[in-house]
Design an enzyme around this catalytic site. Structure first.
Site, mmCIF file in Angstrom:
data_model
loop_
_atom_site.group_PDB
_atom_site.id
_atom_site.type_symbol
_atom_site.label_atom_id
_atom_site.label_comp_id
_atom_site.label_asym_id
_atom_site.label_seq_id
_atom_site.Cartn_x
_atom_site.Cartn_y
_atom_site.Cartn_z
ATOM 1 N N ASP B 139 79.974 84.166 -2.165
ATOM 2 C CA ASP B 139 81.330 83.880 -2.642
ATOM 3 C C ASP B 139 81.634 82.388 -2.752
ATOM 4 O OD1 ASP B 139 81.982 86.498 -2.928
ATOM 5 O OD2 ASP B 139 83.179 86.652 -1.105
ATOM 6 N N ARG B 186 85.817 88.060 -2.661
ATOM 7 C CA ARG B 186 86.941 88.544 -1.873
ATOM 8 C C ARG B 186 88.225 87.846 -2.335
ATOM 9 N NH1 ARG B 186 85.583 87.937 3.867
ATOM 10 N NH2 ARG B 186 83.978 89.476 3.382
ATOM 11 N N LEU B 292 73.576 94.403 -6.918
ATOM 12 C CA LEU B 292 72.517 93.701 -7.660
ATOM 13 C C LEU B 292 72.814 92.206 -7.745
ATOM 14 C CD1 LEU B 292 72.058 96.294 -10.541
ATOM 15 C CD2 LEU B 292 70.467 95.837 -8.671
ATOM 16 N N ARG B 294 73.817 90.250 -5.499
ATOM 17 C CA ARG B 294 73.387 89.503 -4.322
ATOM 18 C C ARG B 294 71.933 89.775 -3.964
ATOM 19 N NH1 ARG B 294 77.081 93.075 -0.112
ATOM 20 N NH2 ARG B 294 75.582 94.755 0.152
#
Lengths: 337, 337
Positions: B139, B186, B292, B294
């Site tokens: 992230d 997030r 996929l 990560r």
């Protein structure tokens, strides 16, 4: 043998990662034949043909065309549209206006049918035309051939994806126990089946593969997932988007048709995930790579690319030699893997 | 300086494509220091620590470890679990039983917090321990650093995916006009923002990028998609799974929490697609590569891998030199791109 004239090529149906290799093969082979004067392309397949949206591929720089041949998705644009009796007059008008004598359509079953109908139309009208189908589909579901250009690269993408998520799911199994990979495929499970190609033992993920040829009930799904999780602590599932339950009802919801009259089904894996979560209390992650399966340039199979290029070349050379109303196929020599 | 003893390393939170590079960096650097006797790993992070599920990484073949370092996802296993006061006693017991004097936790904000709490626990108890955080997240949302190991490879995956679907969507626009790529994240839009990195002009896809930092109403979405389709004939949209509407309500539905108490949100892109279809009558395809993003070993960024390896090495060398209760960070030299 067909007399001299222009060649017109189009691309139909869903794109693949190597459909432009077939386009390149056609252009490069067509350049070798005196009978072919100009090499034309229709934009968006039959849709462009009917509108006279025609481009001159012979004007393109050969080096640039080679780069296009290495790019995913259909460079000319494609469509999903059936040939209808109303299309006869505009089709003949455009073919005649551009002196098209060779008509090549790269696509699947529906595109081959379009080429066949245009051949019949030309024959009935006394218009001298040679039509050829050039095979393409990621589903590997074309008749009369061993395998289909486009399938190999999509299969490589899925096998790679399944390997990647098998590591990922095993790593995060304390939190998320189940991963579902939703795979394309109308009535053919070839692509889902390819997900096991990177396994080195039968204990490796993916543990469960659901294909449209074999219905699966909610009870069966829950029972099988429970067994796998009991054994491995997690489960990796591959499911085709068109799988059906024991009553023949799709797991997915329908969102209309795709233009060829085939149902578009969405959400099969999501519903499987909800059933697994509700029944077993497991956390489920759904991966749906969607059109990435057919467009991932980084996962192109070299064998697939070469074959896609070859079927384009052969379609032209056979057409010039007098073949007509045919689709090129790939056969397998007995005894080879 | 901490006295001699064993090093214990774990991996926390979501896997990345390069988190094993950090593990490799830690092991290879630890081998260089006499103060470190054995190199131990906890299975599934804090979950394994509490159970005493500890493996001896020093027994692994160095060549095999280098292969593991090149593999995606967390080789030791990971977890999403907060450190609680109840964990104090078992944690100290396991650390003492294995004579752990160096505790390294590879992870994001939550994992760094766990390392910090274990440091505080040891300090209060008079147990000689050096804790270090090793950064990792796709992230790119860790405090006090320029960018995060794991982000670069996920960003490369998303930029590649966006490029592939931009070709695909343009090719099939006569049938399917809109593609939405749903991206992880997030509260940070970095990954979605990376989707434009392969564009060569502002007219290139993706045309619309929706990030969690900026709410988007249904009206705004429909208006913007309509404009893009009017201009280009199709639209490629990238949206983070956690985007919210003008009232701060997630577009997605919540399916519980992720183990750290963060909401798990599912279906944002699907709902956007329904709104677009219903309002504009366009066909929308949703791609959701999910984990996929990560775990794609084929899209690892070499720079990202090198940095992930480096933060592992530096964490060990600094710990041996006396640093403690810190997380390694990456800073940018002024004036560099």
């Amino acid at each position: 043998m067909t007399r001299s004239g222009n060649l017109l090529v189009g691309q139909g149906g869903g794109p693949t990662a190597v459909i432009n290799a077939s386009l390149l093969g056609i252009v490069e082979e067509a350049r070798q034949h005196r009978q072919i004067e100009r090499i034309l392309g229709m934009r968006y397949g039959l849709v462009g043909l009917l509108k006279g949206d025609i481009v001159d591929l012979g004007l393109e720089d050969p080096q640039r065309l080679r780069l296009v041949g290495r790019s995913p998705a259909a460079a000319l644009g494609t469509c999903r549209r059936r040939f209808t009796p109303h299309d006869a007059t505009p089709t003949l008008a455009v073919l005649a206006a551009h002196n098209v004598r060779f008509f090549l359509y790269i696509g699947g079953n529906d595109s081959a049918d379009t080429a066949h109908q245009i051949q019949a139309l030309a024959d009935q009208s006394g218009y001298d035309l040679t039509c050829m189908g050039v095979p393409k589909t990621i589903d590997n579901d074309l008749a009369h051939m061993d395998h289909t250009p486009g399938y190999g690269s999509a299969a490589r993408y899925i096998a790679t994806a399944a390997l990647n998520i098998s590591y990922d799911t095993a790593a995060i199994a304390t939190t998320d126990q189940v991963t579902i990979l939703e795979v394309m495929g109308r009535n053919a499970g070839w692509l889902a089946a390819a997900s096991i190609l990177a396994r080195t033992s039968s204990d490796d993920a993916p543990h469960l593969v659901y294909v449209p040829e074999r219905p699966v009930s909610a009870d069966c799904l829950v029972r099988q997932v429970k067994q796998v999780v009991a054994r491995h602590g997690h489960a990796v599932i591959v499911a085709t988007e068109t799988i059906r339950d024991e009553n023949g009802k799709p797991w997915a919801r329908s969102t209309g048709d795709d233009g060829f009259g085939h149902a578009r089904l969405v959400g099969a894996a999501e519903r499987m995930g909800d059933v697994i979560s509700d029944s077993l209390g497991l956390k489920v992650r759904v991966n749906k790579p969607g059109s990435l399966q057919r467009s991932a340039g980084e996962c192109v199979s070299p064998v697939d690319w070469d074959e896609a290029y070859l079927v384009g070349k052969v379609a032209v050379s056979r057409a010039v030699d007098g073949a007509r109303d045919m689709m090129v196929t790939l056969l397998r020599k007995p005894g080879t893997a």
